[in-house]
Scaffold this active site. Sequence first.
Site, PDB file in Angstrom:
ATOM      1  N   ARG A  91       0.855  -1.209   0.000  1.00 43.39           N
ATOM      2  CA  ARG A  91       0.000   0.000   0.000  1.00 43.39           C
ATOM      3  C   ARG A  91       0.881   1.245   0.000  1.00 43.39           C
ATOM      4  O   ARG A  91       0.576   2.233  -0.682  1.00 43.39           O
ATOM      5  CB  ARG A  91      -0.917   0.004   1.231  1.00 43.39           C
ATOM      6  CG  ARG A  91      -1.684   1.308   1.373  1.00 43.39           C
ATOM      7  CD  ARG A  91      -2.606   1.326   2.573  1.00 43.39           C
ATOM      8  NE  ARG A  91      -3.311   2.596   2.667  1.00 43.39           N
ATOM      9  CZ  ARG A  91      -4.213   2.888   3.600  1.00 43.39           C
ATOM     10  NH1 ARG A  91      -4.534   1.993   4.502  1.00 43.39           N
ATOM     11  NH2 ARG A  91      -4.803   4.058   3.619  1.00 43.39           N
ATOM     12  N   ASN A 145     -10.541  -4.617  -0.343  1.00 42.12           N
ATOM     13  CA  ASN A 145     -10.338  -3.491  -1.258  1.00 42.12           C
ATOM     14  C   ASN A 145      -9.411  -3.871  -2.404  1.00 42.12           C
ATOM     15  O   ASN A 145      -8.700  -4.867  -2.299  1.00 42.12           O
ATOM     16  CB  ASN A 145      -9.736  -2.315  -0.480  1.00 42.12           C
ATOM     17  CG  ASN A 145     -10.819  -1.387   0.049  1.00 42.12           C
ATOM     18  OD1 ASN A 145     -11.894  -1.273  -0.534  1.00 42.12           O
ATOM     19  ND2 ASN A 145     -10.527  -0.730   1.156  1.00 42.12           N
ATOM     20  N   CYS A 167     -19.095  -2.339   1.664  1.00 40.84           N
ATOM     21  CA  CYS A 167     -18.075  -1.440   2.229  1.00 40.84           C
ATOM     22  C   CYS A 167     -18.611  -0.807   3.509  1.00 40.84           C
ATOM     23  O   CYS A 167     -19.806  -0.547   3.626  1.00 40.84           O
ATOM     24  CB  CYS A 167     -17.770  -0.365   1.194  1.00 40.84           C
ATOM     25  SG  CYS A 167     -16.895   1.065   1.806  1.00 40.84           S
ATOM     26  N   ASP A 168     -17.706  -0.541   4.443  1.00 45.48           N
ATOM     27  CA  ASP A 168     -18.123   0.053   5.717  1.00 45.48           C
ATOM     28  C   ASP A 168     -18.252   1.576   5.682  1.00 45.48           C
ATOM     29  O   ASP A 168     -18.797   2.188   6.587  1.00 45.48           O
ATOM     30  CB  ASP A 168     -17.118  -0.307   6.813  1.00 45.48           C
ATOM     31  CG  ASP A 168     -15.770   0.347   6.576  1.00 45.48           C
ATOM     32  OD1 ASP A 168     -15.412   0.572   5.407  1.00 45.48           O
ATOM     33  OD2 ASP A 168     -15.081   0.645   7.553  1.00 45.48           O
ATOM     34  N   HIS A 198     -16.795   4.009  -2.779  1.00 43.18           N
ATOM     35  CA  HIS A 198     -15.996   5.197  -2.428  1.00 43.18           C
ATOM     36  C   HIS A 198     -16.216   6.318  -3.442  1.00 43.18           C
ATOM     37  O   HIS A 198     -15.322   7.129  -3.705  1.00 43.18           O
ATOM     38  CB  HIS A 198     -14.486   4.861  -2.359  1.00 43.18           C
ATOM     39  CG  HIS A 198     -14.128   3.941  -1.231  1.00 43.18           C
ATOM     40  ND1 HIS A 198     -12.861   3.483  -1.001  1.00 43.18           N
ATOM     41  CD2 HIS A 198     -14.888   3.402  -0.245  1.00 43.18           C
ATOM     42  CE1 HIS A 198     -12.832   2.695   0.063  1.00 43.18           C
ATOM     43  NE2 HIS A 198     -14.055   2.628   0.538  1.00 43.18           N
ATOM     44  N   TYR A 263     -14.445  10.559  -0.079  1.00 40.56           N
ATOM     45  CA  TYR A 263     -13.345  10.181  -0.973  1.00 40.56           C
ATOM     46  C   TYR A 263     -13.220  11.104  -2.191  1.00 40.56           C
ATOM     47  O   TYR A 263     -12.198  11.104  -2.858  1.00 40.56           O
ATOM     48  CB  TYR A 263     -13.506   8.731  -1.454  1.00 40.56           C
ATOM     49  CG  TYR A 263     -12.861   7.705  -0.539  1.00 40.56           C
ATOM     50  CD1 TYR A 263     -11.579   7.227  -0.773  1.00 40.56           C
ATOM     51  CD2 TYR A 263     -13.535   7.213   0.574  1.00 40.56           C
ATOM     52  CE1 TYR A 263     -10.991   6.291   0.062  1.00 40.56           C
ATOM     53  CE2 TYR A 263     -12.955   6.284   1.413  1.00 40.56           C
ATOM     54  CZ  TYR A 263     -11.671   5.815   1.157  1.00 40.56           C
ATOM     55  OH  TYR A 263     -11.085   4.901   1.984  1.00 40.56           O
ATOM     56  N   ARG A 283      -0.319   7.645   4.122  1.00 37.13           N
ATOM     57  CA  ARG A 283      -1.319   7.042   4.997  1.00 37.13           C
ATOM     58  C   ARG A 283      -0.908   5.621   5.436  1.00 37.13           C
ATOM     59  O   ARG A 283      -1.132   5.240   6.583  1.00 37.13           O
ATOM     60  CB  ARG A 283      -2.662   7.024   4.251  1.00 37.13           C
ATOM     61  CG  ARG A 283      -3.815   6.457   5.028  1.00 37.13           C
ATOM     62  CD  ARG A 283      -4.265   7.344   6.174  1.00 37.13           C
ATOM     63  NE  ARG A 283      -5.166   6.610   7.045  1.00 37.13           N
ATOM     64  CZ  ARG A 283      -5.337   6.848   8.341  1.00 37.13           C
ATOM     65  NH1 ARG A 283      -4.679   7.824   8.944  1.00 37.13           N
ATOM     66  NH2 ARG A 283      -6.176   6.132   9.049  1.00 37.13           N
TER      67      ARG A 283
HETATM   68  C1  G6P Z   1     -12.809   3.202   5.109  1.00 42.90           C
HETATM   69  C2  G6P Z   1     -13.089   2.463   3.846  1.00 42.90           C
HETATM   70  C3  G6P Z   1     -12.203   1.270   3.709  1.00 42.90           C
HETATM   71  C4  G6P Z   1     -10.768   1.698   3.804  1.00 42.90           C
HETATM   72  C5  G6P Z   1     -10.524   2.464   5.062  1.00 42.90           C
HETATM   73  C6  G6P Z   1      -9.134   3.050   4.968  1.00 42.90           C
HETATM   74  O1  G6P Z   1     -13.189   2.433   6.200  1.00 42.90           O
HETATM   75  O2  G6P Z   1     -14.400   2.034   3.707  1.00 42.90           O
HETATM   76  O3  G6P Z   1     -12.448   0.678   2.476  1.00 42.90           O
HETATM   77  O4  G6P Z   1      -9.931   0.578   3.769  1.00 42.90           O
HETATM   78  O5  G6P Z   1     -11.434   3.508   5.200  1.00 42.90           O
HETATM   79  O6  G6P Z   1      -8.783   3.535   6.177  1.00 42.90           O
HETATM   80  P1  G6P Z   1      -7.285   3.670   6.610  1.00 42.90           P
HETATM   81  O7  G6P Z   1      -7.424   4.088   8.017  1.00 42.90           O
HETATM   82  O8  G6P Z   1      -6.644   2.315   6.420  1.00 42.90           O
HETATM   83  O9  G6P Z   1      -6.681   4.712   5.717  1.00 42.90           O
HETATM   84 MN    MN Z   2     -14.470   0.790   1.773  1.00 40.71          MN
END
Ligand code: G6P
Ligand code: MN
Length: 439
Positions: A91, A145, A167-168, A198, A263, A283
């Site tokens: 990532r 993802n 997705c959350d 997103h 997003y 990030r």
């Molecule tokens: C949200 C999205 C997820 C993503 C996450 C990233 O929860 O729905 O798809 O992976 O944010 O968060 P992070 O804290 O890993 O940047």
């Molecule tokens: Mn997501």
Amino acid sequence: KFSIVIAGGGSTYTPEIILMLLDNLDRLPLRSIKLYDNDEERQNHVAKACEILIKEKDPTIQYVATTDPEVAYTDVDFVLAHIRVGKLEMRSLDEKIPLKYGVVGQETCGPGGMAYGLRSIPGVLENIEYMEKYSPNAWMLNYSNPASIVAEACRRFKPNSRVINICDMPIGMEHTIARILGFKNRKEMCIRYYGLNHFGWWTSIKDKDGKEYIQDLIAHQLKYGNCLADDDASHYTDSSWFDTAKKVKDIIAIDPTMCPNSYFQYYLFGDDMVAHTDPNYTRADQVVDTREKRVFGECARIEKVGTAKDTTLQIGIHAEFIVDLATALAFNTHERMLLIVPNNGAISNFEKDAMVEIPCIVGKDGYEPLTVGEIPHFQKGLMEQQVNCEKLVVDAYEQHSYLKMLQALTLNKCVPNANVARKILDDFIEANKAYWPEL
Ligand code: G6P
Ligand code: MN
């Protein structure tokens, strides 16, 4: 009672999801919880602590952490899939390589997500195949993802599989909306939403009596974004999510008729994002230094003291959709949920074979999407560009095609031109040698 396997057991989210499952045993009774990961060492950071959490809550629940797909996938009712092929290490490169060329990386819908997609597709397909081999009647609740690309790969290569892509993010946003509008619980709201993962918009928020709140929400967001008041950070312990909450003000100013997914900051304000990002510390690094340290550290402490009774781990409320979805499938509740599904005419002026995120009714046979109707030019234009970009990534995977991947990156809204797209692609190929098919 049901049996669950968490695929991607070594995720930092696993302990919080287990706490959420344990908090909902009255709704979704469990006889077994399994963790599965292909990286034993990583899974070991959380495996013992999860065992202690489970034993202390309900010793009758069977538990195993395994790297053997047969053990993991045999006799399960639900697969909770949140795998990350290449882990946070990759990532980090997804985010940093585009930044070298002044382009925002973004690990889901930006160029970083295109690289991640090409890594994720085979991993997700492999897990679907394990499920079909060892527990063909199970459902996979897939939130791996980049969800849109993964969903498109499921539509294309596994059209008849019992996989539901979700997705959350909308849940998290609906908690925020409820807070802004003064609802006690997000479930007091009946919402309408459409878009891609997103990449979508809330167009209606109604209470139980049918009163519409969307204009109130938009008026608030134009002033404060997703904060309760100017610069109120009380709900954002994480600095980058607080920045996002503020940025929503600028996003909504572009179209103050609906409430955008946050997003859009990456697609509409890539230049601002780049200006605020350290190209050597993105990030991914932040997540390693904060969430990963916190969760793995706390799991190690639990393992050492042998009890979780004073744990600082919290129930992952952002993951409540998992219980809602599993309960809807198991008990035919007809709950209304946002899922990523084939459009099939739900958005009438959008391609039929696009995977869109829209409200669906969920019951024991799966989901039935609700219709959306016609969408405006601005949203349609953005979505068409993005969905075709994502389809091109799946084409690139299917055909091992450099050209399709080049087209995908050239089409991506975050990438300014084909020269830059080619440079990013060539660096991605180098970085992803161990994961991508040969293009
Ligand atoms: C949200 C999205 C997820 C993503 C996450 C990233 O929860 O729905 O798809 O992976 O944010 O968060 P992070 O804290 O890993 O940047
Ligand atoms: Mn997501």
